[in-house]
Scaffold this motif. Structure first.
Motif, PDB file in Angstrom:
ATOM      1  N   ALA A  50     -39.849  66.407  51.488  1.00  0.00           N
ATOM      2  CA  ALA A  50     -40.428  65.881  50.240  1.00  0.00           C
ATOM      3  C   ALA A  50     -39.745  64.621  49.739  1.00  0.00           C
ATOM      4  O   ALA A  50     -40.270  63.931  48.859  1.00  0.00           O
ATOM      5  CB  ALA A  50     -40.362  66.969  49.154  1.00  0.00           C
ATOM      6  N   GLU A  51     -38.579  64.267  50.297  1.00  0.00           N
ATOM      7  CA  GLU A  51     -37.824  63.094  49.834  1.00  0.00           C
ATOM      8  C   GLU A  51     -38.599  61.810  50.109  1.00  0.00           C
ATOM      9  O   GLU A  51     -39.046  61.569  51.231  1.00  0.00           O
ATOM     10  CB  GLU A  51     -36.480  63.010  50.549  1.00  0.00           C
ATOM     11  N   PRO A  52     -38.750  60.942  49.101  1.00  0.00           N
ATOM     12  CA  PRO A  52     -39.408  59.651  49.339  1.00  0.00           C
ATOM     13  C   PRO A  52     -38.503  58.706  50.109  1.00  0.00           C
ATOM     14  O   PRO A  52     -37.295  58.902  50.188  1.00  0.00           O
ATOM     15  CB  PRO A  52     -39.683  59.137  47.923  1.00  0.00           C
ATOM     16  N   LEU A  61     -49.286  66.615  42.332  1.00  0.00           N
ATOM     17  CA  LEU A  61     -48.842  66.309  40.965  1.00  0.00           C
ATOM     18  C   LEU A  61     -47.453  65.686  40.978  1.00  0.00           C
ATOM     19  O   LEU A  61     -47.200  64.688  40.281  1.00  0.00           O
ATOM     20  CB  LEU A  61     -48.790  67.605  40.138  1.00  0.00           C
ATOM     21  N   ARG A  62     -46.566  66.272  41.754  1.00  0.00           N
ATOM     22  CA  ARG A  62     -45.167  65.813  41.782  1.00  0.00           C
ATOM     23  C   ARG A  62     -45.064  64.342  42.164  1.00  0.00           C
ATOM     24  O   ARG A  62     -44.369  63.560  41.510  1.00  0.00           O
ATOM     25  CB  ARG A  62     -44.397  66.682  42.787  1.00  0.00           C
ATOM     26  N   GLU A  63     -45.771  63.952  43.229  1.00  0.00           N
ATOM     27  CA  GLU A  63     -45.652  62.573  43.701  1.00  0.00           C
ATOM     28  C   GLU A  63     -46.366  61.588  42.781  1.00  0.00           C
ATOM     29  O   GLU A  63     -45.921  60.452  42.610  1.00  0.00           O
ATOM     30  CB  GLU A  63     -46.154  62.458  45.141  1.00  0.00           C
ATOM     31  N   PRO A  68     -38.430  50.155  46.302  1.00  0.00           N
ATOM     32  CA  PRO A  68     -38.296  51.609  46.223  1.00  0.00           C
ATOM     33  C   PRO A  68     -39.638  52.317  46.417  1.00  0.00           C
ATOM     34  O   PRO A  68     -40.705  51.731  46.281  1.00  0.00           O
ATOM     35  CB  PRO A  68     -37.777  51.826  44.803  1.00  0.00           C
ATOM     36  N   LEU A  69     -39.546  53.613  46.711  1.00  0.00           N
ATOM     37  CA  LEU A  69     -40.714  54.508  46.769  1.00  0.00           C
ATOM     38  C   LEU A  69     -41.841  53.920  47.626  1.00  0.00           C
ATOM     39  O   LEU A  69     -43.001  53.913  47.235  1.00  0.00           O
ATOM     40  CB  LEU A  69     -41.233  54.810  45.357  1.00  0.00           C
ATOM     41  N   GLN A  70     -41.485  53.442  48.793  1.00  0.00           N
ATOM     42  CA  GLN A  70     -42.520  52.907  49.684  1.00  0.00           C
ATOM     43  C   GLN A  70     -43.382  54.019  50.266  1.00  0.00           C
ATOM     44  O   GLN A  70     -44.605  53.924  50.296  1.00  0.00           O
ATOM     45  CB  GLN A  70     -41.866  52.112  50.824  1.00  0.00           C
ATOM     46  N   ILE A  71     -42.712  55.071  50.755  1.00  0.00           N
ATOM     47  CA  ILE A  71     -43.450  56.192  51.344  1.00  0.00           C
ATOM     48  C   ILE A  71     -43.055  57.463  50.616  1.00  0.00           C
ATOM     49  O   ILE A  71     -41.871  57.831  50.563  1.00  0.00           O
ATOM     50  CB  ILE A  71     -43.151  56.344  52.854  1.00  0.00           C
TER      51      ILE A  71
END
Length: 534
Positions: free
Chosen positions: A480-482, A521-523, A495-498
């Motif tokens: 789950a880690e981005p 929802l989380r992402e 940041p938060l590319q994938i």
């Protein structure tokens, strides 16, 4: 100068992807914050939710149950669209059929329900013990665990399969004086109990998606959580939940038939700089038709099976490759194949007065010489076969593991012949399930078949996730880690590319539709928090 808005692309229009899309799209002023689109490789939405039709009946090719209704967001969505009532009957309308089933051996002998219940109670007690839901101080289960610990030195890599089989040995020790009592021709009490126990193991194989319970991690079972309350099927089809999520999205936001083949991104050290026409957008998506798309943020919701394929050297789905903490987690986690098989009873069988039972099948286990030669090997690890609903002429069965993969390539005539022969052997003496005396012993025939093919479908390559021996909830969290994993001070790497969503990324609700929903929802919220801070 026009400031270019960040672009968010969601890969996959299953329940995780659609939940993320709906959450992002319905955020106030979202059109001012970012540009949004969903790309889906299939020509339909829904992912592993697929309501279909067979023999005039509505059927579920994929997800079937709402697992626990108290607090379950899928149940809440379903309540809002009222899909629980229908003029027509539907799959498992009256709930799970375990209390209504009859158990029969491959020789056509009906097994006494008290024997089945005794083994079932013991089996379920062990499963509850392993999940942490039962009595953890249960003496017998503690003794089983201690015995395995003595044999193996620890319980670190203990499987559910070895725990259950050791439990069966303990069960036999409790009834050692009865094991050689003859029950039926070719069956003493011990062999019959082993057959019933194997039947229960096979039911758990398709519940868990583990083709072999020897690969299902014992310690990981306690990670999984259930919602309380009833388990339900949906009268108007599980796809109504998907349609509800998608209904709020405008035309054109979801692009069908857009299969992503490669994802280029900038890793933590940012050594790789994309040379593209996307300006400063750090992610480049390649599609099967040769086209490309640039994005600032990509939410990947593809199945764990596709990720496993994607990290192989000959696939190179990600460039640069995913970091080792991510690939190690993907490799350790289990992803099994579960398929459903639907058969239409032929008119001649229905005319004979056959009232098809909800059947639990017991096969010989230890002595291959007792295996009936007319029963195909691919059906011997199938435990349940039952009407879609009471008195339905549509019959359904579940397959898991290598047998599930095998039936995907077996032609329809061979399946019809194999199942017809097998069930005719099982029910040959079962007058109790016929409306007429003449029906007893008659051949059960089918006229049509339909099967799911989740294992060979390149968009899924399997059905749902389990914790394999050697994996843990930490692997679900790692998945789950981005990426990039974290931004260093002074680091210019975007940041938060994938970002990753889908049932395989939820520590407690993996393998479920509600788990997939929560990860969507989380992402979405992760990105919204990022946009708010920018």
């Amino acid at each position: 100068m026009v400031i270019q808005k960040p672009k968010v692309v969601i890969i996959g229009a299953g329940i995780a992807g659609l939940t993320a899309a709906k959450t992002l799209y319905t955020t106030q002023n979202s059109n001012e914050l970012f540009e949004l689109c969903v790309v889906e490789g299939d020509n339909r939405i829904g992912g592993r939710i697929m309501t279909s039709e067979f023999n005039g009946d509505q059927i579920e090719m994929g997800a079937t149950w709402i697992h626990g209704i108290e607090g379950n967001p899928i149940y809440k969505i379903a309540q809002e669209i009222n899909p629980f009532e229908s003029e027509n009957p539907w799959e498992c309308k009256e709930g799970k059929l375990m209390d209504k089933e009859v158990t029969i051996t491959e020789d056509g002998c009906e097994v006494n329900s008290s024997l089945v219940q005794s083994i079932s109670n013991f089996f379920n007690k062990m499963l509850e013990f392993s999940s942490g839901e039962g009595n953890f101080q249960d003496r017998v289960c503690r003794e089983i665990l201690e015995s395995l610990k003595l044999e193996n030195g620890s319980t670190e890599n203990l499987s559910i399969g070895s725990f259950l089989r050791k439990g069966l040995e303990f069960y036999w020790d409790l009834k050692k004086d009865q094991e050689n009592v003859q029950v039926f021709d070719k069956w003493n009490r011990k062999s019959l109990e082993e057959g019933v126990f194997a039947m229960l193991e096979n039911i758990h194989r398709h519940y868990s998606s583990a083709g072999d319970l020897g690969t299902l991690d014992f310690n990981g079972e306690s990670e999984y959580c259930n919602f309380p309350g009833d388990e339900m099927t949906i009268a108007k089809g599980y796809s109504t939940v998907i349609e509800s999520l998608a209904s709020i999205l405008p035309d054109g936001l979801i692009q069908l038939g857009r299969k992503v083949t490669k994802i280029e991104w900038q890793s933590d050290d940012c050594d790789l700089k994309l040379e593209n026409g996307g300006g400063t957008k750090p992610v480049k998506l390649h599609f099967s038709d040769g086209s490309v798309m640039y994005a600032d943020h990509v939410i990947v919701t593809v199945s764990l099976g596709v990720l496993k394929q994607g990290i192989r050297d000959d696939s190179a789905m990600f460039s640069p490759p995913l970091p080792s903490f991510k690939t190690d987690a993907i490799s350790r986690l289990g992803f099994g194949v579960v398929n459903k098989l639907f058969l239409q009873l032929s008119p001649s069988t229905r005319d004979d007065g056959m009232k098809f039972p909800s059947l639990q099948m017991v096969f010989h286990q230890s002595d291959p010489k007792l295996f009936h030669p007319k029963v195909p090997l691919w059906i011997r690890r199938t435990a349940l076969i039952h009407p879609l609903y009471p008195n339905s002429s549509t019959i359904v069965s579940w397959f898991a593991g290598k047998e599930a993969l095998e039936i995907e390539s077996v032609d329809d005539e061979e399946i019809i012949d194999g199942v017809s022969t097998t069930l005719s052997l099982f029910l040959a003496n079962s007058k109790h399930f016929n409306n007429s005396e003449s029906a007893a012993g008659s051949c059960i025939k089918f006229s049509k078949v339909l099967k799911s093919k989740w294992g060979s479908d390149p968009l899924f390559l399997g059905s749902y996730t389990h914790l394999a021996v050697g994996s843990s909830g930490d692997d679900l969290d790692a998945l789950a880690e981005p990426l990039p994993k974290r931004r260093k001070d002074g680091d210019n790497c975007p940041p938060l590319q994938i970002l990753f969503a889908g049932e395989a990324t939820h520590r407690f609700y993996y393998s479920t539709t509600h788990g997939a929903y929560f990860t969507g929802l989380r992402e979405a919220h992760r990105l919204l928090e990022h946009f708010t801070m920018c």
